[in-house]
Design an enzyme around this catalytic site. Structure first.
Site, PDB file in Angstrom:
ATOM      1  N   PRO A   1       0.791  -1.235   0.000  1.00  0.00           N
ATOM      2  CA  PRO A   1       0.000   0.000   0.000  1.00  0.00           C
ATOM      3  C   PRO A   1       0.824   1.286   0.000  1.00  0.00           C
ATOM      4  CG  PRO A   1       0.088  -0.890   2.197  1.00  0.00           C
ATOM      5  CD  PRO A   1       0.789  -1.892   1.331  1.00  0.00           C
ATOM      6  N   GLY A   2       2.162   1.164   0.141  1.00  0.00           N
ATOM      7  CA  GLY A   2       3.000   2.343  -0.037  1.00  0.00           C
ATOM      8  C   GLY A   2       3.787   2.801   1.168  1.00  0.00           C
ATOM      9  N   ASN A   3       3.694   2.111   2.291  1.00  0.00           N
ATOM     10  CA  ASN A   3       4.440   2.562   3.472  1.00  0.00           C
ATOM     11  C   ASN A   3       5.942   2.631   3.210  1.00  0.00           C
ATOM     12  OD1 ASN A   3       2.404   3.089   5.313  1.00  0.00           O
ATOM     13  ND2 ASN A   3       2.267   0.975   5.993  1.00  0.00           N
ATOM     14  N   LYS A   4       6.484   1.585   2.597  1.00  0.00           N
ATOM     15  CA  LYS A   4       7.922   1.573   2.327  1.00  0.00           C
ATOM     16  C   LYS A   4       8.275   2.581   1.230  1.00  0.00           C
ATOM     17  CE  LYS A   4       8.299  -3.325   3.552  1.00  0.00           C
ATOM     18  NZ  LYS A   4       6.832  -3.581   3.644  1.00  0.00           N
TER      19      LYS A   4
ATOM     20  N   ASP B   1       9.870  -6.319  -1.953  1.00  0.00           N
ATOM     21  CA  ASP B   1       9.087  -6.890  -0.855  1.00  0.00           C
ATOM     22  C   ASP B   1       7.949  -7.701  -1.485  1.00  0.00           C
ATOM     23  OD1 ASP B   1       8.635  -6.936   2.101  1.00  0.00           O
ATOM     24  OD2 ASP B   1       6.690  -6.148   1.500  1.00  0.00           O
TER      25      ASP B   1
ATOM     26  N   CYS C   1       7.642 -10.471   5.247  1.00  0.00           N
ATOM     27  CA  CYS C   1       7.064 -10.505   6.592  1.00  0.00           C
ATOM     28  C   CYS C   1       6.726 -11.959   6.923  1.00  0.00           C
ATOM     29  CB  CYS C   1       5.849  -9.602   6.712  1.00  0.00           C
ATOM     30  SG  CYS C   1       4.574  -9.858   5.448  1.00  0.00           S
TER      31      CYS C   1
END
Length: 478
Positions: free
Chosen positions: A250-253, A318, A379
């Protein structure tokens, strides 16, 4: 004239009683139990098939759920007590054929009846279980005697997963706000600490609900786990670099990379799935990350020889994984399959398919000609998705000038010692860090500068480069 009696409609399962004196809070709780039952059914069915339609949180926070907070609490608490509830209901023999069709609702109501609210709005299901309350309490007493415990706390303590709690981590979006200002504002309502590993990452108490907090809504801070934030730190891009985030939503990284690069340079954020692409696009706009180009594309379809990527110096990778390390975030640790600890044949087949995909995308990333740094992260807690993937790519990486480098050197928990160099890998421990994560860093060895060999004298004469210029001047002088 014969008057026909109006046929009464059959009573609906769980139909609410017509007690006009019911308060709005009671009615809200009544509907929350029905919403919670739907979520619980989806979660349990997905868990039984090992094909979850989404995490418990994503199911609760879907648009169809109106009373999200009450529903979330009911689902979590019912799952926490689920093994006890099942034993009690079986001991009390209350699930007839009629009610077995609605067992998830019965689990929810039994939780509320025995461990939660005492006053229940009397729908049909509530009426039935209230009439069986004595039998349920007797069955609970028998379960406690059988387990040799004196109280509910001791009974729940038999399950090692029920007491796990994870701090709430938030990352300050330094593209919009400085860390000191964020701390100052958050401290007005919460206890705030600064993380000791990731700059601009703040630690708040567990169960801190920030979904409607103004700084979250305007993109000044993002809720992001510590291990997830460690991936961008390991990649370490500099302002002005060109970077690819291969599986970005969703774009956190992605947004963390943009902040580390101070909004300068270029980030190509790839996402194949349409809905996830939209979410990524919205988060990029919310963060004000103007150096991010969101591409609705499969990373594997990018041509490494395309001039568009000739200046790419770093890739964050990821890929899809089992998500086994995020059980606490996803609340999977509350589900029956997680409690059993069994990895069956179907799960092993799924892991092998994931590994094949993960190897494919890592191999693709290693073929970009100008890339200097690649981070591979998951993860997952499974060796097959982590160390095994890295080991299988070692020869391929080495042939292209890459080596494993120590990611986040000061981090104490390293890779499983399955091959030489595994100490360069990073792992987080679900028991210690409250999440399982894996990071590997590939760094390209500096290319040796070509040594310029002196020209052959004969060739130099042909090229009129001999004798040297000083001697030519001397020969040509009067």
């Amino acid at each position: 004239m014969v008057r026909r009696k109006k046929q009464q409609k059959p009573a609906l399962i769980g139909k609410i009683s017509e007690d006009k004196r019911s308060s709005s809070a009671e009615r809200s709780a009544y509907f929350a139990r029905r919403e919670a039952a739907k979520v619980l059914r989806s979660a349990l069915q997905g868990d039984a098939r090992r094909r979850a339609v989404g995490s418990i949180k994503s199911l609760v926070y879907s648009p169809s759920i109106r009373n999200k907070r009450a529903t979330f609490a009911l689902v979590c608490q019912t799952l926490k007590y689920l093994s006890v509830i099942k034993d009690v209901m079986e001991g009390a023999n209350v699930l007839s054929a009629k009610w077995k069709k609605h067992k998830e609702l019965m689990y929810i109501i039994t939780y509320d009846l025995l461990f939660g609210q005492q006053a229940l709005v009397t729908g049909d299901a509530e009426k039935f279980l209230i009439s069986k309350k004595d039998a349920l309490n007797s069955a609970l007493s028998r379960v406690m005697r059988c387990k040799r415990v004196k109280n509910l706390e001791d009974l729940l303590a038999l399950d090692k997963h029920t007491g796990l709690q994870k701090p709430r981590y938030v990352r300050v979006n330094t593209l919009k706000m400085d860390t000191e200002s964020a701390i100052s504002e958050l401290k007005q309502n919460y206890e705030v600490k600064i993380d000791d590993t990731v700059p601009d990452l703040l630690v708040l108490p567990p169960d801190t609900d920030l979904h409607d907090y103004p700084l979250v809504l305007n993109g000044s801070i993002f809720m992001q786990g510590k291990a997830s934030a460690m991936a961008a730190i390991a990649l370490g891009p500099k302002p002005g670099w060109e970077v690819i985030d291969a599986c970005a939503a969703p774009g956190n990284k992605t947004l963390h990379l943009a902040a580390l690069m101070k909004g300068k340079g270029r980030i190509i954020a790839c996402e194949l799935h349409k809905e996830r692409f939209k979410r990524l696009e919205n988060n990029v706009k919310l963060a004000g990350a103007n150096n991010v180009e969101v591409e609705h594309v499969d990373f594997l379809s990018l041509d490494p020889q395309d001039p568009s990527y000739s200046k790419v110096r770093a890739i964050l990778l990821d890929p899809s994984c089992s998500g086994s390390g995020t059980a606490l975030d996803r609340l999977d640790h509350l589900l029956p399959s997680h409690s059993s600890g069994v990895c069956d044949e179907a799960e092993m087949k799924r892991l092998q398919k994931l590994m094949a995909f993960q190897k494919k995308v890592l191999q693709h990333a290693l073929t970009f000609p100008s890339v200097e740094r690649i981070v591979y992260s998951t993860c997952s807690i499974h060796q097959v998705e982590n160390e095994d993937v890295i080991y299988s790519m070692m020869d391929f990486a080495s042939a292209r000038g890459f080596r494993l480098a120590a990611a986040i050197p000061n981090w104490p928990r390293r890779g499983l010692p399955t091959f030489k160099g595994a100490a360069n890998l990073v792992r987080t421990d679900p028991a210690i860090d409250r999440e399982g994560f894996f990071i590997a860093l590939f760094v390209r060895k500096p290319r040796a500068k070509p040594i310029r060999k002196p020209l052959n004298v004969f060739i130099a004469k042909l090229l009129k480069l001999w004798p040297p210029s000083r001697q030519r001047r001397r020969l040509n002088s009067p």
